[in-house]
Write a protein that holds these residues in place. Sequence first.
Motif, PDB file in Angstrom:
ATOM      1  N   SER A 261      57.359  18.390  65.766  1.00 14.66           N
ATOM      2  CA  SER A 261      58.185  17.227  65.446  1.00 14.66           C
ATOM      3  C   SER A 261      57.953  16.847  63.988  1.00 14.66           C
ATOM      4  O   SER A 261      56.847  16.988  63.469  1.00 14.66           O
ATOM      5  CB  SER A 261      57.840  16.050  66.357  1.00 14.66           C
ATOM      6  OG  SER A 261      56.487  15.677  66.195  1.00 14.66           O
ATOM      7  N   ALA A 262      58.999  16.380  63.345  1.00 14.28           N
ATOM      8  CA  ALA A 262      58.895  16.009  61.936  1.00 14.28           C
ATOM      9  C   ALA A 262      59.678  14.731  61.712  1.00 14.28           C
ATOM     10  O   ALA A 262      60.875  14.670  61.975  1.00 14.28           O
ATOM     11  CB  ALA A 262      59.426  17.134  61.054  1.00 14.28           C
ATOM     12  N   ASP A 263      58.998  13.705  61.230  1.00 17.77           N
ATOM     13  CA  ASP A 263      59.624  12.401  61.017  1.00 17.77           C
ATOM     14  C   ASP A 263      60.180  12.333  59.610  1.00 17.77           C
ATOM     15  O   ASP A 263      59.498  11.929  58.668  1.00 17.77           O
ATOM     16  CB  ASP A 263      58.593  11.286  61.244  1.00 17.77           C
ATOM     17  CG  ASP A 263      59.238   9.904  61.181  1.00 17.77           C
ATOM     18  OD1 ASP A 263      60.479   9.850  61.227  1.00 17.77           O
ATOM     19  OD2 ASP A 263      58.503   8.905  61.079  1.00 17.77           O
ATOM     20  N   GLY A 264      61.417  12.761  59.455  1.00 19.28           N
ATOM     21  CA  GLY A 264      62.046  12.755  58.144  1.00 19.28           C
ATOM     22  C   GLY A 264      63.465  13.280  58.233  1.00 19.28           C
ATOM     23  O   GLY A 264      63.841  13.948  59.200  1.00 19.28           O
ATOM     24  N   ALA A 265      64.265  12.975  57.235  1.00 19.01           N
ATOM     25  CA  ALA A 265      65.632  13.480  57.190  1.00 19.01           C
ATOM     26  C   ALA A 265      65.614  14.957  56.851  1.00 19.01           C
ATOM     27  O   ALA A 265      64.695  15.436  56.172  1.00 19.01           O
ATOM     28  CB  ALA A 265      66.432  12.708  56.145  1.00 19.01           C
ATOM     29  N   GLU A 268      63.876  16.623  53.676  1.00 15.27           N
ATOM     30  CA  GLU A 268      62.895  15.718  53.078  1.00 15.27           C
ATOM     31  C   GLU A 268      61.517  16.365  53.031  1.00 15.27           C
ATOM     32  O   GLU A 268      61.045  16.946  54.006  1.00 15.27           O
ATOM     33  CB  GLU A 268      62.820  14.425  53.887  1.00 15.27           C
ATOM     34  CG  GLU A 268      61.850  13.399  53.295  1.00 15.27           C
ATOM     35  CD  GLU A 268      61.827  12.099  54.081  1.00 15.27           C
ATOM     36  OE1 GLU A 268      60.862  11.324  53.888  1.00 15.27           O
ATOM     37  OE2 GLU A 268      62.763  11.871  54.886  1.00 15.27           O
ATOM     38  N   VAL A 269      60.881  16.262  51.865  1.00 13.69           N
ATOM     39  CA  VAL A 269      59.527  16.780  51.713  1.00 13.69           C
ATOM     40  C   VAL A 269      58.562  15.840  52.418  1.00 13.69           C
ATOM     41  O   VAL A 269      58.496  14.640  52.123  1.00 13.69           O
ATOM     42  CB  VAL A 269      59.149  16.921  50.221  1.00 13.69           C
ATOM     43  CG1 VAL A 269      57.700  17.378  50.075  1.00 13.69           C
ATOM     44  CG2 VAL A 269      60.090  17.900  49.520  1.00 13.69           C
ATOM     45  N   ILE A 277      54.459  23.581  51.344  1.00 15.28           N
ATOM     46  CA  ILE A 277      55.356  22.433  51.192  1.00 15.28           C
ATOM     47  C   ILE A 277      56.063  22.234  52.523  1.00 15.28           C
ATOM     48  O   ILE A 277      56.844  23.081  52.968  1.00 15.28           O
ATOM     49  CB  ILE A 277      56.378  22.700  50.065  1.00 15.28           C
ATOM     50  CG1 ILE A 277      55.624  22.891  48.737  1.00 15.28           C
ATOM     51  CG2 ILE A 277      57.386  21.563  49.951  1.00 15.28           C
ATOM     52  CD1 ILE A 277      56.465  23.535  47.650  1.00 15.28           C
ATOM     53  N   HIS A 278      55.767  21.122  53.186  1.00 11.37           N
ATOM     54  CA  HIS A 278      56.303  20.837  54.510  1.00 11.37           C
ATOM     55  C   HIS A 278      57.630  20.096  54.353  1.00 11.37           C
ATOM     56  O   HIS A 278      57.691  19.037  53.725  1.00 11.37           O
ATOM     57  CB  HIS A 278      55.313  19.985  55.314  1.00 11.37           C
ATOM     58  CG  HIS A 278      53.992  20.659  55.541  1.00 11.37           C
ATOM     59  ND1 HIS A 278      53.513  20.980  56.795  1.00 11.37           N
ATOM     60  CD2 HIS A 278      53.040  21.083  54.665  1.00 11.37           C
ATOM     61  CE1 HIS A 278      52.333  21.569  56.683  1.00 11.37           C
ATOM     62  NE2 HIS A 278      52.021  21.640  55.392  1.00 11.37           N
ATOM     63  N   VAL A 279      58.679  20.669  54.942  1.00 12.76           N
ATOM     64  CA  VAL A 279      60.019  20.112  54.790  1.00 12.76           C
ATOM     65  C   VAL A 279      60.610  19.836  56.167  1.00 12.76           C
ATOM     66  O   VAL A 279      60.577  20.707  57.049  1.00 12.76           O
ATOM     67  CB  VAL A 279      60.940  21.078  54.018  1.00 12.76           C
ATOM     68  CG1 VAL A 279      62.310  20.464  53.802  1.00 12.76           C
ATOM     69  CG2 VAL A 279      60.314  21.466  52.675  1.00 12.76           C
ATOM     70  N   LEU A 286      59.589  23.017  58.362  1.00 12.05           N
ATOM     71  CA  LEU A 286      59.407  24.351  57.800  1.00 12.05           C
ATOM     72  C   LEU A 286      58.386  24.245  56.682  1.00 12.05           C
ATOM     73  O   LEU A 286      58.490  23.376  55.817  1.00 12.05           O
ATOM     74  CB  LEU A 286      60.729  24.894  57.258  1.00 12.05           C
ATOM     75  CG  LEU A 286      60.716  26.355  56.799  1.00 12.05           C
ATOM     76  CD1 LEU A 286      60.554  27.284  57.999  1.00 12.05           C
ATOM     77  CD2 LEU A 286      61.998  26.693  56.032  1.00 12.05           C
ATOM     78  N   VAL A 287      57.398  25.143  56.690  1.00 15.27           N
ATOM     79  CA  VAL A 287      56.334  25.129  55.686  1.00 15.27           C
ATOM     80  C   VAL A 287      56.590  26.276  54.708  1.00 15.27           C
ATOM     81  O   VAL A 287      56.550  27.454  55.086  1.00 15.27           O
ATOM     82  CB  VAL A 287      54.950  25.268  56.330  1.00 15.27           C
ATOM     83  CG1 VAL A 287      53.861  25.167  55.261  1.00 15.27           C
ATOM     84  CG2 VAL A 287      54.740  24.215  57.408  1.00 15.27           C
ATOM     85  N   LEU A 288      56.858  25.923  53.461  1.00 21.32           N
ATOM     86  CA  LEU A 288      57.155  26.907  52.425  1.00 21.32           C
ATOM     87  C   LEU A 288      55.858  27.305  51.734  1.00 21.32           C
ATOM     88  O   LEU A 288      55.160  26.454  51.177  1.00 21.32           O
ATOM     89  CB  LEU A 288      58.136  26.324  51.402  1.00 21.32           C
ATOM     90  CG  LEU A 288      59.281  25.451  51.952  1.00 21.32           C
ATOM     91  CD1 LEU A 288      60.182  24.989  50.808  1.00 21.32           C
ATOM     92  CD2 LEU A 288      60.061  26.175  53.015  1.00 21.32           C
TER      93      LEU A 288
END
Length: 326
Positions: A261-265, A268-269, A277-279, A286-288
Amino acid sequence: MKIVFAGTPDFARAALERLLAAGFQVPLVLTQPDRPAGRGMKLQASPVKQLALERHIAVAQPRSLRLDGKYPQDAAAARAAIEATQADALVVAAYGLILPQWVLDTPRLGCLNIHASLLPRWRGAAPIHRAIEAGDAETGVTIMQMDTGLDTGAMLLKERLTIRGDDTTGSLHDRLAVLGGRLIVEALEIAACGGLHPEPQPDEGVTYAHKIEKNEAALDWTAPATVLARRVRAFNPFPGAATSLGGDAIKVWVAHVGAASADGAPGEVLAANADGIHVATGQGALVLTELQRAGGKRLAAGDFLRGFALSPGQVLDAVVPSKEVR
């Protein structure tokens, strides 16, 4: 056995190398015309042509093989060259030209194609990319008796290959190229004894691997992280998954799925550090972990962040500027 070989890129070169090592006579190679390449855009011979010249094999580079097409002189010259070899078979691997009926009918054993998929799945131009992008668990190589259709010919040999979780198109291509070279040698050795038994492709399970377009590279952050991770792998090394920030294009070469789960649009970084870099995406993060900016080198996330500031709350764009990242 005497073979005419038709192919162009590295995938085809691997097969030609294997055929030569196995002792097959290859009096003629067909390959695409030299193309501009590199920063200087100088004409460059294909990998197959380079190998043929190294081995002192005659090379033909017709722009077309259609006798009634735009380049009939090219086709007529190619026909004369092929017929002069009196070859037993013509082997095709990622050649890039459609073979008209006269080519299919010329060799005694016809034309055998090395196709990098488990036909009838992923007929067409980009079977390796599309298999990874779709999340297939396996792929393989099919040796096919060519007909006038698009990868519709009867199957002669087939071998499966597992797609690893970290496979890119580049790494999977290399393993399939080795497999293809081995299988075509086996197929020709069996054919010499009359032991091949063509099997028609089934009507069920047909999919098409359409050509990869550069505009597919842009990462749509509204898609789930699992889908985006597959696209990053599928588009490595070409065309390279891409995003942007403030008009600056960024290529993403390596990435993996992060938190469920990721709380962001979407885009969004969420975090940016040496680990990646978690997006936020449409589902999960997604982790770049390996990136490249225009004019720069491929860098691990930590090194990339030293020269390109990213902080939580910034939003990456799904639209990539026209300026190419090289």
